[in-house]
Design a protein around this motif. Sequence first.
Motif, short mmCIF file in Angstrom:
data_model
loop_
_atom_site.label_atom_id
_atom_site.label_comp_id
_atom_site.label_asym_id
_atom_site.label_seq_id
_atom_site.Cartn_x
_atom_site.Cartn_y
_atom_site.Cartn_z
N GLN A 17 -13.11 2.00 11.95
CA GLN A 17 -14.02 1.42 12.94
C GLN A 17 -15.39 2.07 12.87
N ARG A 18 -15.41 3.39 12.69
CA ARG A 18 -16.69 4.10 12.57
C ARG A 18 -17.43 3.66 11.31
N VAL A 19 -16.71 3.56 10.21
CA VAL A 19 -17.33 3.16 8.95
C VAL A 19 -17.95 1.78 9.06
N GLU A 20 -17.20 0.82 9.61
CA GLU A 20 -17.72 -0.54 9.71
C GLU A 20 -18.87 -0.63 10.71
N GLY A 21 -18.81 0.18 11.78
CA GLY A 21 -19.92 0.20 12.72
C GLY A 21 -21.19 0.71 12.07
N ALA A 22 -21.06 1.75 11.25
CA ALA A 22 -22.22 2.29 10.55
C ALA A 22 -22.76 1.30 9.53
N LEU A 23 -21.85 0.69 8.77
CA LEU A 23 -22.29 -0.29 7.77
C LEU A 23 -22.99 -1.47 8.40
N SER A 24 -22.57 -1.85 9.62
CA SER A 24 -23.19 -3.00 10.27
C SER A 24 -24.66 -2.75 10.58
N LEU A 25 -25.06 -1.49 10.70
CA LEU A 25 -26.45 -1.18 10.99
C LEU A 25 -27.34 -1.33 9.76
N ILE A 26 -26.77 -1.16 8.58
CA ILE A 26 -27.57 -1.28 7.36
C ILE A 26 -27.27 -2.55 6.59
N LEU A 28 -17.79 -6.28 6.70
CA LEU A 28 -17.14 -7.21 7.61
C LEU A 28 -16.01 -6.56 8.39
N ARG A 29 -15.85 -7.01 9.62
CA ARG A 29 -14.88 -6.43 10.54
C ARG A 29 -13.46 -6.46 9.97
N HIS A 30 -12.81 -5.32 10.03
CA HIS A 30 -11.42 -5.11 9.60
C HIS A 30 -11.22 -5.12 8.08
N SER A 31 -12.30 -5.24 7.31
CA SER A 31 -12.16 -5.14 5.86
C SER A 31 -11.65 -3.76 5.47
N THR A 32 -12.20 -2.73 6.09
CA THR A 32 -11.80 -1.37 5.77
C THR A 32 -10.33 -1.14 6.09
N ALA A 33 -9.87 -1.67 7.21
CA ALA A 33 -8.47 -1.50 7.60
C ALA A 33 -7.54 -2.15 6.59
N VAL A 34 -7.89 -3.34 6.12
CA VAL A 34 -7.07 -4.03 5.13
C VAL A 34 -7.03 -3.22 3.82
N GLN A 61 -7.73 -14.85 5.85
CA GLN A 61 -9.16 -15.09 5.69
C GLN A 61 -9.86 -13.86 5.11
N ARG A 62 -9.49 -12.68 5.62
CA ARG A 62 -10.13 -11.48 5.13
C ARG A 62 -9.73 -11.19 3.68
N LEU A 63 -8.46 -11.41 3.35
CA LEU A 63 -8.01 -11.19 1.97
C LEU A 63 -8.72 -12.13 1.00
N ASN A 64 -8.92 -13.37 1.40
CA ASN A 64 -9.65 -14.31 0.55
C ASN A 64 -11.06 -13.82 0.27
#
Length: 280
Positions: free
Chosen positions: A18-27, A131-137, A165-168
């Motif tokens: 969650q932290r990683v994706e939040g940070a990536l969303s800023l850049i 994208l959200r939950h990509s890191t978790a997958v 959808q995320r896997l695609n």
Amino acid sequence: MPTTVQPSVTSIGSVDAQRVEGALSLIAPKWTTWSAQTLAQQGRPMRVCDVAARLPFVSEQFIGKRLAQMHSDGLVTRAHDRHGAPYQLSASGESLSRVHRALSDWSQTNLSLGQVAGAERVEDAVRRLHLRHSTAVIQVLDAGGPMRFVHIAEEAGLDNSFTRQRLNRLQTDGLVARTGPRHGDPYVLTDAGRALGPVYAAVEHWSNPVAAREHSAPPVPVASATRTHTGVSLASDGIRTTAALCRSTAAPSALFSHAPQPQPRVPAAVTAQSASSRGR
């Protein structure tokens, strides 16, 4: 044989998704990296028109909007809010050099993009990862692949439709592959997906307030508290957040080793698709 990097530093599963994706969303918004690297390259406060002059393939109006958003997100600062006041990188913006370098190195090693500018390579990499939950997958597959998508969904805590959808999307971006042609065949990480550990480590370190306090120089203060739609609050002691970006290690502007000049001209079709939205 000396080993200077602990396994946890580069382990995909060790990072806070969650932290990683939040940070990536800023850049992630288009032209954020170009703008940040232009400011880093010049090493001085710059007005919107000055930044735009160095990025002739983007309109001045759009650069103004992007810098305003970067200001709200704590990546740049300005002495006052009067019209035309110059921007400069904050401590958090300067410390993006490590993230940019990790993203660029990963891209050059694992992706076939041809001859593109360094900043464009970084933005392409962020587009694949934020994208959200990509890191978790990716974490689930790193820990237990090959896996069928229903098991991935269960492990990641996602519904089946979203997981498919995320896997695609991850397949399209070259991070995940299916082990066979049949509908139910398991998924695995590609070489590019398995190589994401150092990237995630760099992004998490950048967003980690504890690491920032231990290693960084005093931050450039932000004039007043602001709240963005991502839930990031900005105050005089730097960026605070519950799930995404805080402050990180300050680094000299010279460490931006992939400056945007010289760069190939961005096609008009690409520029036309740029929008001021947070995502892509």
